[in-house]
Design a protein around this motif. Structure first.
Motif, PDB file in Angstrom:
ATOM      1  N   ILE A 166       0.841  -1.205   0.000  1.00  0.00           N
ATOM      2  CA  ILE A 166       0.000   0.000   0.000  1.00  0.00           C
ATOM      3  C   ILE A 166       0.877   1.257   0.000  1.00  0.00           C
ATOM      4  O   ILE A 166       0.609   2.204  -0.743  1.00  0.00           O
ATOM      5  CB  ILE A 166      -0.967   0.005   1.207  1.00  0.00           C
ATOM      6  CG1 ILE A 166      -1.848  -1.250   1.205  1.00  0.00           C
ATOM      7  CG2 ILE A 166      -1.803   1.274   1.241  1.00  0.00           C
ATOM      8  CD1 ILE A 166      -2.697  -1.449  -0.034  1.00  0.00           C
ATOM      9  N   LEU A 167       1.950   1.253   0.800  1.00  0.00           N
ATOM     10  CA  LEU A 167       2.858   2.417   0.820  1.00  0.00           C
ATOM     11  C   LEU A 167       3.489   2.646  -0.547  1.00  0.00           C
ATOM     12  O   LEU A 167       3.649   3.789  -0.989  1.00  0.00           O
ATOM     13  CB  LEU A 167       3.943   2.223   1.876  1.00  0.00           C
ATOM     14  CG  LEU A 167       3.485   2.395   3.321  1.00  0.00           C
ATOM     15  CD1 LEU A 167       4.587   1.959   4.282  1.00  0.00           C
ATOM     16  CD2 LEU A 167       3.085   3.831   3.585  1.00  0.00           C
ATOM     17  N   GLY A 168       3.870   1.564  -1.218  1.00  0.00           N
ATOM     18  CA  GLY A 168       4.449   1.699  -2.555  1.00  0.00           C
ATOM     19  C   GLY A 168       3.467   2.309  -3.538  1.00  0.00           C
ATOM     20  O   GLY A 168       3.833   3.169  -4.352  1.00  0.00           O
ATOM     21  N   VAL A 206      -6.687  -4.534   4.161  1.00  0.00           N
ATOM     22  CA  VAL A 206      -6.980  -4.661   2.740  1.00  0.00           C
ATOM     23  C   VAL A 206      -6.906  -6.153   2.413  1.00  0.00           C
ATOM     24  O   VAL A 206      -5.919  -6.817   2.728  1.00  0.00           O
ATOM     25  CB  VAL A 206      -5.978  -3.856   1.891  1.00  0.00           C
ATOM     26  CG1 VAL A 206      -6.251  -4.059   0.404  1.00  0.00           C
ATOM     27  CG2 VAL A 206      -6.024  -2.378   2.264  1.00  0.00           C
ATOM     28  N   GLU A 207      -7.960  -6.654   1.793  1.00  0.00           N
ATOM     29  CA  GLU A 207      -8.076  -8.082   1.520  1.00  0.00           C
ATOM     30  C   GLU A 207      -7.713  -8.392   0.074  1.00  0.00           C
ATOM     31  O   GLU A 207      -7.930  -7.569  -0.825  1.00  0.00           O
ATOM     32  CB  GLU A 207      -9.524  -8.537   1.755  1.00  0.00           C
ATOM     33  CG  GLU A 207     -10.120  -8.142   3.077  1.00  0.00           C
ATOM     34  CD  GLU A 207      -9.711  -9.014   4.230  1.00  0.00           C
ATOM     35  OE1 GLU A 207      -9.198 -10.121   3.992  1.00  0.00           O
ATOM     36  OE2 GLU A 207      -9.900  -8.584   5.391  1.00  0.00           O
ATOM     37  N   VAL A 208      -7.192  -9.599  -0.137  1.00  0.00           N
ATOM     38  CA  VAL A 208      -6.962 -10.085  -1.491  1.00  0.00           C
ATOM     39  C   VAL A 208      -8.298 -10.095  -2.221  1.00  0.00           C
ATOM     40  O   VAL A 208      -9.326 -10.455  -1.657  1.00  0.00           O
ATOM     41  CB  VAL A 208      -6.340 -11.494  -1.465  1.00  0.00           C
ATOM     42  CG1 VAL A 208      -6.348 -12.129  -2.846  1.00  0.00           C
ATOM     43  CG2 VAL A 208      -4.935 -11.444  -0.909  1.00  0.00           C
ATOM     44  N   GLY A 209      -8.297  -9.656  -3.471  1.00  0.00           N
ATOM     45  CA  GLY A 209      -9.509  -9.623  -4.284  1.00  0.00           C
ATOM     46  C   GLY A 209     -10.209  -8.282  -4.281  1.00  0.00           C
ATOM     47  O   GLY A 209     -11.093  -8.040  -5.097  1.00  0.00           O
ATOM     48  N   GLU A 210      -9.836  -7.388  -3.372  1.00  0.00           N
ATOM     49  CA  GLU A 210     -10.448  -6.061  -3.344  1.00  0.00           C
ATOM     50  C   GLU A 210      -9.747  -5.148  -4.345  1.00  0.00           C
ATOM     51  O   GLU A 210      -8.571  -5.333  -4.667  1.00  0.00           O
ATOM     52  CB  GLU A 210     -10.361  -5.450  -1.949  1.00  0.00           C
ATOM     53  CG  GLU A 210     -11.226  -6.149  -0.922  1.00  0.00           C
ATOM     54  CD  GLU A 210     -11.163  -5.517   0.456  1.00  0.00           C
ATOM     55  OE1 GLU A 210     -12.200  -5.532   1.135  1.00  0.00           O
ATOM     56  OE2 GLU A 210     -10.086  -5.024   0.855  1.00  0.00           O
ATOM     57  N   LEU A 211     -10.478  -4.158  -4.820  1.00  0.00           N
ATOM     58  CA  LEU A 211      -9.888  -3.099  -5.619  1.00  0.00           C
ATOM     59  C   LEU A 211      -9.453  -2.000  -4.654  1.00  0.00           C
ATOM     60  O   LEU A 211     -10.242  -1.570  -3.806  1.00  0.00           O
ATOM     61  CB  LEU A 211     -10.900  -2.516  -6.603  1.00  0.00           C
ATOM     62  CG  LEU A 211     -11.302  -3.401  -7.770  1.00  0.00           C
ATOM     63  CD1 LEU A 211     -12.382  -2.699  -8.602  1.00  0.00           C
ATOM     64  CD2 LEU A 211     -10.096  -3.726  -8.636  1.00  0.00           C
ATOM     65  N   VAL A 212      -8.219  -1.566  -4.778  1.00  0.00           N
ATOM     66  CA  VAL A 212      -7.724  -0.459  -3.966  1.00  0.00           C
ATOM     67  C   VAL A 212      -7.641   0.763  -4.859  1.00  0.00           C
ATOM     68  O   VAL A 212      -7.042   0.707  -5.938  1.00  0.00           O
ATOM     69  CB  VAL A 212      -6.341  -0.774  -3.355  1.00  0.00           C
ATOM     70  CG1 VAL A 212      -5.727   0.466  -2.730  1.00  0.00           C
ATOM     71  CG2 VAL A 212      -6.459  -1.869  -2.319  1.00  0.00           C
TER      72      VAL A 212
END
Length: 185
Positions: free
Chosen positions: A34-36, A68-74
């Motif tokens: 997320i930081l990247g 933040v979960e795998v499969g979610e759009l960020v």
């Protein structure tokens, strides 16, 4: 270089699907991923406003409010909140969307200070910022205020490092979770 640009001119949104290789064994996305992404969107926003290559010089506190979960759009939404001579404060809001349930979560917000660099590898001037709404004025003012608080914090840190006496330190930390075992050698 233009003298002033609107906030909208450089607003940037980056959206990415969270895949299993981004996660830990529990299916939660690593904070470093997320930081990247935050650094990437801050760069895109700052470079667009500045019209120059930009570098990250500081990141304000990053508190992770929700996993933040795998499969979610960020989605990372970035905008220029403040400009100095060569620096810009980029406000970033990170939110996730579960594409099946349509649930949207605010996972964190942060502020990246970016500096525009010229071809000579020295800080380059950036356009001013046109503020067109009360929200934009509030964000500019808050960034200005955070800058002043950072100056104060840095001066206090320098004072503590230079002036701290062991007796004062012992008195202040005596009720904290530490055990002092001084080596008298």
């Amino acid at each position: 270089m233009e003298d002033y640009k609107t906030v909208q001119y450089s607003q940037t949104t980056l959206t990415e699907l969270m895949i299993p290789s981004y996660s830990n064994f529990g299916g939660k996305v690593h904070g470093g991923i997320i930081l990247g992404l935050m650094d990437k969107v801050a760069y895109a926003c700052a470079a667009k406003h500045a019209g120059n290559y930009c570098v990250t010089v500081s990141i304000d506190t990053v508190n992770f409010l929700a996993p933040v979960e795998v499969g979610e759009l960020v989605s990372l939404l970035a905008s220029v909140n403040y400009v100095g001579n060569s620096s810009m404060v980029i406000g970033i809001r990170v939110q996730t969307e579960n594409v099946r349930t349509k649930e949207v979560k605010h996972t964190n917000s942060s502020y990246f200070t970016m500096v525009a660099m010229g071809d000579d590898h020295k800080p380059a001037p950036v356009p001013g910022l046109i503020l067109r709404s009360p929200v934009e004025i509030k964000r500019f003012y808050e960034a200005y205020h955070r800058k002043e608080l950072t100056r104060y914090y840095n001066s206090e840190q320098a004072r503590i490092k230079n002036d701290a006496e062991i007796e004062e330190a012992l008195k202040l930390i005596s009720n904290e979770r530490c055990r002092i075992e001084l080596d008298n050698n």
